[in-house]
Every structure is written in C-alpha cells, then in structure tokens.
Design a protein around this motif. Structure first.
Motif, PDB file in Angstrom:
ATOM      1  N   ILE A  91       0.834  -1.205   0.000  1.00 59.44           N
ATOM      2  CA  ILE A  91       0.000   0.000   0.000  1.00 59.44           C
ATOM      3  C   ILE A  91       0.867   1.252   0.000  1.00 59.44           C
ATOM      4  CG2 ILE A  91      -1.575   1.346   1.437  1.00 59.44           C
ATOM      5  CD1 ILE A  91      -2.838  -1.330   2.283  1.00 59.44           C
ATOM      6  N   SER A  92       1.879   1.279   0.853  1.00 56.44           N
ATOM      7  CA  SER A  92       2.718   2.475   0.937  1.00 56.44           C
ATOM      8  C   SER A  92       3.517   2.696  -0.344  1.00 56.44           C
ATOM      9  CB  SER A  92       3.674   2.354   2.132  1.00 56.44           C
ATOM     10  OG  SER A  92       4.568   1.267   1.956  1.00 56.44           O
ATOM     11  N   LEU A  98       0.815   6.856  -5.318  1.00 56.12           N
ATOM     12  CA  LEU A  98       0.003   7.392  -6.407  1.00 56.12           C
ATOM     13  C   LEU A  98      -0.809   8.592  -5.931  1.00 56.12           C
ATOM     14  CD1 LEU A  98      -0.950   7.024  -9.350  1.00 56.12           C
ATOM     15  CD2 LEU A  98      -2.714   5.478  -8.492  1.00 56.12           C
ATOM     16  N   LEU A  99      -1.396   8.497  -4.744  1.00 54.83           N
ATOM     17  CA  LEU A  99      -2.133   9.641  -4.194  1.00 54.83           C
ATOM     18  C   LEU A  99      -1.196  10.802  -3.886  1.00 54.83           C
ATOM     19  CD1 LEU A  99      -4.682   7.933  -1.758  1.00 54.83           C
ATOM     20  CD2 LEU A  99      -5.005   8.635  -4.133  1.00 54.83           C
ATOM     21  N   LEU A 100       0.036  10.493  -3.479  1.00 58.96           N
ATOM     22  CA  LEU A 100       0.992  11.552  -3.189  1.00 58.96           C
ATOM     23  C   LEU A 100       1.349  12.332  -4.450  1.00 58.96           C
ATOM     24  CD1 LEU A 100       2.920  12.940  -1.196  1.00 58.96           C
ATOM     25  CD2 LEU A 100       4.573  11.124  -1.660  1.00 58.96           C
ATOM     26  N   GLN A 101       1.428  11.658  -5.582  1.00 58.12           N
ATOM     27  CA  GLN A 101       1.709  12.356  -6.830  1.00 58.12           C
ATOM     28  C   GLN A 101       0.554  13.241  -7.266  1.00 58.12           C
ATOM     29  OE1 GLN A 101       3.599   9.892 -10.029  1.00 58.12           O
ATOM     30  NE2 GLN A 101       3.469   8.252  -8.520  1.00 58.12           N
ATOM     31  N   ARG A 102      -0.679  12.768  -7.089  1.00 53.09           N
ATOM     32  CA  ARG A 102      -1.843  13.490  -7.615  1.00 53.09           C
ATOM     33  C   ARG A 102      -2.365  14.539  -6.648  1.00 53.09           C
ATOM     34  NH1 ARG A 102      -5.395   8.664 -10.575  1.00 53.09           N
ATOM     35  NH2 ARG A 102      -3.697   7.935 -11.932  1.00 53.09           N
ATOM     36  N   MET A 127       7.370   6.769   5.843  1.00 53.71           N
ATOM     37  CA  MET A 127       8.760   6.720   5.358  1.00 53.71           C
ATOM     38  C   MET A 127       8.852   6.138   3.955  1.00 53.71           C
ATOM     39  SD  MET A 127      10.687   5.183   8.702  1.00 53.71           S
ATOM     40  CE  MET A 127      10.362   5.788  10.351  1.00 53.71           C
ATOM     41  N   LEU A 128       8.037   5.108   3.681  1.00 52.70           N
ATOM     42  CA  LEU A 128       8.174   4.344   2.444  1.00 52.70           C
ATOM     43  C   LEU A 128       7.281   4.842   1.322  1.00 52.70           C
ATOM     44  CD1 LEU A 128       8.317   0.731   3.939  1.00 52.70           C
ATOM     45  CD2 LEU A 128      10.212   2.261   3.352  1.00 52.70           C
ATOM     46  N   ALA A 129       6.506   5.896   1.544  1.00 50.36           N
ATOM     47  CA  ALA A 129       5.541   6.338   0.542  1.00 50.36           C
ATOM     48  C   ALA A 129       6.200   6.865  -0.724  1.00 50.36           C
ATOM     49  CB  ALA A 129       4.629   7.412   1.132  1.00 50.36           C
ATOM     50  N   GLN A 130       7.468   7.257  -0.662  1.00 54.71           N
ATOM     51  CA  GLN A 130       8.134   7.831  -1.841  1.00 54.71           C
ATOM     52  C   GLN A 130       9.111   6.868  -2.509  1.00 54.71           C
ATOM     53  OE1 GLN A 130       9.185  12.170  -1.662  1.00 54.71           O
ATOM     54  NE2 GLN A 130       9.203  11.789   0.534  1.00 54.71           N
TER      55      GLN A 130
END
Length: 264
Positions: A91-92, A98-102, A127-130
């Motif tokens: 998920i992360s 994907l949500l972080l980009q948009r 931490m791992l979202a990017q």
C-alpha cells in the motif's frame, strides 16, 4: 508462511490474472463502487488470497485512473488492521505514492502527521511512501520530516520494522542522490541504529565515508553479467577472516567423491 487465514495454494503469478479477468467480467465503473468492493473483499475474506485480490483491484491500470482522496479511508483501514507486513508495504509503495503524486497538498501533511503519531505501521508507511517515485517527483524534505520523529530517543526507535524502514527509504533515495543520503547519515549518525545505517548506505570502516553507487556490492547495484568486486573489496577493506586480531579461515579439506572409493 504463518497466517491466521488459510491459503488456497494459488501460485503467485496466477493471482493477478484471476483479478484482471474478474474485473473485466464485473467492471467497477466509479470510485465509490471500487472502494466499497475493496473493503468488502478485505472484510469478508476467508482465505489470504482474497485479501491479495482486494489490493490487486487497486493495482489495475483502469482502476488507478480512478485514484483520488476517496481511497485514503480504504488505505488507512488496510494499514491499521492488516495483519501482514507485505500488505502494508504494498500500500505504501503503490497506492499511497500514487495519491501523493496526484494530491500532494493533502497527502504530505497527512504523512507528516502519521510520522509523529503513536502507530508503528503508519510511521513506516510515511517513510516508504516515496520509494517508488522517480527523482523529480520525490520530496527530500518530506522524507527527512518522516524519518526524524522516529530517531532515538523516541520509544519506537528500537522497533525492528521502524529501523528497517529507516534503511529502506534512504537506500532507494541514494540511487539518485547518494551525496544527499550520505550527508543525512553523517549528520544523524549517533541517533541512527546500525540496521538503519547499513540499510541506507554502505560505510568504510572507521571513516564514516559514504560509498557511491559504483562502489556498492553487486546485489545492491542491479547489474548482472559482469565481474564485480565485493562490497568489502570496493571499500578498501580486507576480506572476511583477515581483520586485525583474527586468524584467516583454513581452507576446507577436499574430500574424494564417494564413487572413487574402492569397493570392499
């Protein structure tokens, strides 16, 4: 693999094919329908593969085009109640990034809030979202802000999955910005655990000097078909067993094959 839910014993390559075929037969046209279907599959699952299939729906390209902030409650439920690390990390690394980009204006403050919260898995997710983003899409300051709250003497700094996440996230960043990651590790060397330091960068013994990507071991560089030095040799270190105060290992004795022994 230990699990409270039983397995259907489906091969891993077959699962995405089944999810794709099921989504084609029963299309989910809008965002609320997709979110409801994913949550229902996750909550009513009787076997582990059904929960993998729920995440597989979010991974399909036709459904990723529907990604928006309505996904956040779904992802939060998976992270908060999911019993397995591989679910949370998927998920992360995929849906959350994907949500972080948009929607960076809404997701970045949320990740910083997770990083300062009491939940271990939300901190690791921040931490791992990017880690799956390319360099021009990643935010170095956001990564630092998500790691700093979990450094010592924070109570969660000693948790294995927190320390592992601290190493994983900078390691992915170091492929594109090794000097930046090396400077961060030098600055916070005393507060980083050994697992986080060795996971993020490789160090020369006693010097604390960051090794660039060309000096990483073969299994870190994703290069194949070449003769490469080991990590210790690339950093100027002697092979294992030849350090000061330690005797070199004796070579194993060659034993003749069983077929060469004379019959009695």
């Amino acid at each position: 693999m230990k699990s409270a839910l039983p397995f259907h014993d489906l091969p891993a390559p077959l699962r995405p094919q089944l999810v794709k075929a099921a989504a084609a037969a029963l299309p989910l046209a809008d965002k609320p329908t997709l979110c409801d279907a994913v949550l229902q599959m996750r909550r009513d699952a009787s076997h582990r593969e059904q929960r993998y299939a729920a995440l597989g729906l979010l991974r399909l390209p036709r459904h990723q085009r529907l990604a928006n902030l309505q996904w956040l409650p779904v992802l939060q439920e998976f992270i908060a109640t999911g019993p397995w690390r591989d679910h949370k990390d998927e998920i992360s690394g995929l849906s959350l990034s994907l949500l972080l980009q948009r929607h960076p204006e809404q997701v970045k403050p949320l990740l910083r809030q997770w990083a300062q919260g009491p939940e271990l898995w939300f901190r690791r997710a921040s931490m791992l979202a990017q880690r799956s983003l390319v360099t021009d899409q990643s935010d170095a300051q956001l990564l630092v802000d998500c790691i700093l709250p979990s450094l010592a003497p924070d109570p969660l700094a000693s948790e294995f999955f927190i320390r592992k996440g601290m190493g994983w996230a900078p390691r992915e960043r170091s492929h594109a910005a090794p000097d930046e990651v090396g400077a961060f590790c030098v600055q916070h060397h005393a507060r980083l655990s050994a697992l986080a330091r060795t996971g993020g960068v490789l160090w020369q013994a006693g010097a604390g000097v960051h090794r660039g990507p060309a000096q990483r071991p073969a299994h870190h560089r994703r290069c194949r078909g070449r003769a490469q030095l080991s990590g210790r040799q690339a950093g100027g270190l002697p092979p294992r067993g030849q350090l000061a105060g330690r005797r070199p290992r004796r070579p194993a004795k060659a034993r003749p094959p069983a077929w060469s022994k004379p019959r009695t």
